[in-house]
Design a protein around this motif. Sequence first.
Motif, PDB file in Angstrom:
ATOM      1  N   THR A   1      34.888   2.752  85.259  1.00  0.00           N
ATOM      2  CA  THR A   1      34.629   4.186  85.459  1.00  0.00           C
ATOM      3  C   THR A   1      35.200   5.021  84.316  1.00  0.00           C
ATOM      4  O   THR A   1      34.671   6.080  84.003  1.00  0.00           O
ATOM      5  N   SER A   2      36.245   4.531  83.673  1.00  0.00           N
ATOM      6  CA  SER A   2      36.831   5.271  82.547  1.00  0.00           C
ATOM      7  C   SER A   2      35.912   5.301  81.332  1.00  0.00           C
ATOM      8  O   SER A   2      36.074   6.136  80.446  1.00  0.00           O
ATOM      9  N   ALA A   3      34.909   4.393  81.281  1.00  0.00           N
ATOM     10  CA  ALA A   3      33.968   4.367  80.153  1.00  0.00           C
ATOM     11  C   ALA A   3      32.858   5.402  80.315  1.00  0.00           C
ATOM     12  O   ALA A   3      32.176   5.748  79.352  1.00  0.00           O
ATOM     13  N   LEU A   4      32.668   5.903  81.536  1.00  0.00           N
ATOM     14  CA  LEU A   4      31.614   6.873  81.797  1.00  0.00           C
ATOM     15  C   LEU A   4      32.123   8.279  81.506  1.00  0.00           C
ATOM     16  O   LEU A   4      33.147   8.698  82.029  1.00  0.00           O
ATOM     17  N   LEU A   5      31.397   8.994  80.660  1.00  0.00           N
ATOM     18  CA  LEU A   5      31.775  10.352  80.286  1.00  0.00           C
ATOM     19  C   LEU A   5      30.656  11.314  80.672  1.00  0.00           C
ATOM     20  O   LEU A   5      29.513  10.896  80.889  1.00  0.00           O
ATOM     21  N   GLU A   6      30.990  12.607  80.735  1.00  0.00           N
ATOM     22  CA  GLU A   6      29.993  13.615  81.085  1.00  0.00           C
ATOM     23  C   GLU A   6      30.113  14.793  80.129  1.00  0.00           C
ATOM     24  O   GLU A   6      31.203  15.303  79.897  1.00  0.00           O
ATOM     25  N   ASP A   7      28.964  15.188  79.573  1.00  0.00           N
ATOM     26  CA  ASP A   7      28.914  16.341  78.678  1.00  0.00           C
ATOM     27  C   ASP A   7      29.070  17.595  79.533  1.00  0.00           C
ATOM     28  O   ASP A   7      28.255  17.849  80.424  1.00  0.00           O
ATOM     29  N   ILE A   8      30.111  18.396  79.283  1.00  0.00           N
ATOM     30  CA  ILE A   8      30.380  19.552  80.133  1.00  0.00           C
ATOM     31  C   ILE A   8      29.346  20.663  79.964  1.00  0.00           C
ATOM     32  O   ILE A   8      29.204  21.506  80.835  1.00  0.00           O
ATOM     33  N   GLN A   9      28.608  20.653  78.876  1.00  0.00           N
ATOM     34  CA  GLN A   9      27.584  21.686  78.671  1.00  0.00           C
ATOM     35  C   GLN A   9      26.269  21.319  79.332  1.00  0.00           C
ATOM     36  O   GLN A   9      25.600  22.170  79.906  1.00  0.00           O
ATOM     37  N   THR A  10      25.871  20.053  79.258  1.00  0.00           N
ATOM     38  CA  THR A  10      24.558  19.655  79.775  1.00  0.00           C
ATOM     39  C   THR A  10      24.644  18.892  81.095  1.00  0.00           C
ATOM     40  O   THR A  10      23.639  18.738  81.776  1.00  0.00           O
ATOM     41  N   GLY A  11      25.832  18.372  81.435  1.00  0.00           N
ATOM     42  CA  GLY A  11      25.971  17.555  82.637  1.00  0.00           C
ATOM     43  C   GLY A  11      25.481  16.133  82.434  1.00  0.00           C
ATOM     44  O   GLY A  11      25.496  15.322  83.346  1.00  0.00           O
ATOM     45  N   GLU A  12      25.041  15.809  81.217  1.00  0.00           N
ATOM     46  CA  GLU A  12      24.522  14.485  80.891  1.00  0.00           C
ATOM     47  C   GLU A  12      25.653  13.460  80.941  1.00  0.00           C
ATOM     48  O   GLU A  12      26.728  13.685  80.404  1.00  0.00           O
ATOM     49  N   ARG A  13      25.386  12.341  81.595  1.00  0.00           N
ATOM     50  CA  ARG A  13      26.371  11.256  81.646  1.00  0.00           C
ATOM     51  C   ARG A  13      26.058  10.286  80.505  1.00  0.00           C
ATOM     52  O   ARG A  13      24.897   9.991  80.251  1.00  0.00           O
ATOM     53  N   TYR A  14      27.111   9.784  79.876  1.00  0.00           N
ATOM     54  CA  TYR A  14      26.900   8.884  78.750  1.00  0.00           C
ATOM     55  C   TYR A  14      28.061   7.911  78.595  1.00  0.00           C
ATOM     56  O   TYR A  14      29.130   8.099  79.169  1.00  0.00           O
ATOM     57  N   ILE A  15      27.795   6.864  77.825  1.00  0.00           N
ATOM     58  CA  ILE A  15      28.818   5.900  77.437  1.00  0.00           C
ATOM     59  C   ILE A  15      28.704   5.694  75.934  1.00  0.00           C
ATOM     60  O   ILE A  15      27.687   6.037  75.326  1.00  0.00           O
ATOM     61  N   TRP A  16      29.754   5.168  75.328  1.00  0.00           N
ATOM     62  CA  TRP A  16      29.731   4.823  73.916  1.00  0.00           C
ATOM     63  C   TRP A  16      29.454   3.334  73.798  1.00  0.00           C
ATOM     64  O   TRP A  16      30.072   2.520  74.483  1.00  0.00           O
ATOM     65  N   ILE A  17      28.504   2.967  72.929  1.00  0.00           N
ATOM     66  CA  ILE A  17      28.120   1.569  72.739  1.00  0.00           C
ATOM     67  C   ILE A  17      28.363   1.175  71.286  1.00  0.00           C
ATOM     68  O   ILE A  17      27.996   1.914  70.365  1.00  0.00           O
ATOM     69  N   PHE A  18      28.979   0.014  71.091  1.00  0.00           N
ATOM     70  CA  PHE A  18      29.185  -0.519  69.754  1.00  0.00           C
ATOM     71  C   PHE A  18      28.064  -1.505  69.472  1.00  0.00           C
ATOM     72  O   PHE A  18      27.909  -2.492  70.179  1.00  0.00           O
ATOM     73  N   SER A  19      27.250  -1.216  68.457  1.00  0.00           N
ATOM     74  CA  SER A  19      26.109  -2.063  68.126  1.00  0.00           C
ATOM     75  C   SER A  19      25.871  -2.040  66.621  1.00  0.00           C
ATOM     76  O   SER A  19      25.841  -0.972  66.006  1.00  0.00           O
ATOM     77  N   ASP A  20      25.671  -3.195  66.048  1.00  0.00           N
ATOM     78  CA  ASP A  20      25.391  -3.327  64.611  1.00  0.00           C
ATOM     79  C   ASP A  20      26.428  -2.613  63.752  1.00  0.00           C
ATOM     80  O   ASP A  20      26.095  -1.940  62.770  1.00  0.00           O
ATOM     81  N   GLY A  21      27.676  -2.723  64.124  1.00  0.00           N
ATOM     82  CA  GLY A  21      28.749  -2.159  63.327  1.00  0.00           C
ATOM     83  C   GLY A  21      28.947  -0.665  63.462  1.00  0.00           C
ATOM     84  O   GLY A  21      29.780  -0.081  62.759  1.00  0.00           O
ATOM     85  N   THR A  22      28.199  -0.013  64.358  1.00  0.00           N
ATOM     86  CA  THR A  22      28.371   1.430  64.560  1.00  0.00           C
ATOM     87  C   THR A  22      28.533   1.742  66.037  1.00  0.00           C
ATOM     88  O   THR A  22      28.117   0.977  66.902  1.00  0.00           O
TER      89      THR A  22
END
Length: 162
Positions: free
Chosen positions: A120-141
């Motif tokens: 649950t700590s990996a799930l974030l929410e954009d306070i302006q849009t309410g969009e939920r997102y996570i950060w993904i590491f892929s291809d070195g970025t």
Amino acid sequence: APFDGFISAREIDEFENVISGQSIFTLVDPGELKVNLGIPESLITRVREGEAISVKLESLPGQELSGVVSEVGVALDTSTGTYPVTVKISNPSPDILPGMAAEVTFTFGFAGGTGLIVPTSALLEDIQTGERYIWIFSDGTVKRRQVKTGALVTEGIEIIPG
């Protein structure tokens, strides 16, 4: 009494006058016990009458009992913010008494069975849009990825396709 059981409480005092319909004793049937609990709004639609669940008691460590959901409330308890649910368990042991604390485990199916579980700590929410997102590491970025969430489970939260 309509069943075999034990008197758990006396509602009147000795020599007290009683009227028709007045409760004088509380009877309990130790052979079948009920566990009353509250389920949050986010999970109540996943609870069904007749669903099998497991029950553990603090007083009997290491023992797991089987239970069945017997009632699912339809009105929110505003004092707790949960919906009332009743689970019946057959009591195989005289050591289990009414009023003991219980831990109830439900096994909820995931949406389509294809979800990925993230902390649950990996799930974030954009306070302006309410969009939920996570950060993904892929291809070195590291990339920000918008996600849809499913069930909240012990291990984390389900990320569902779509």
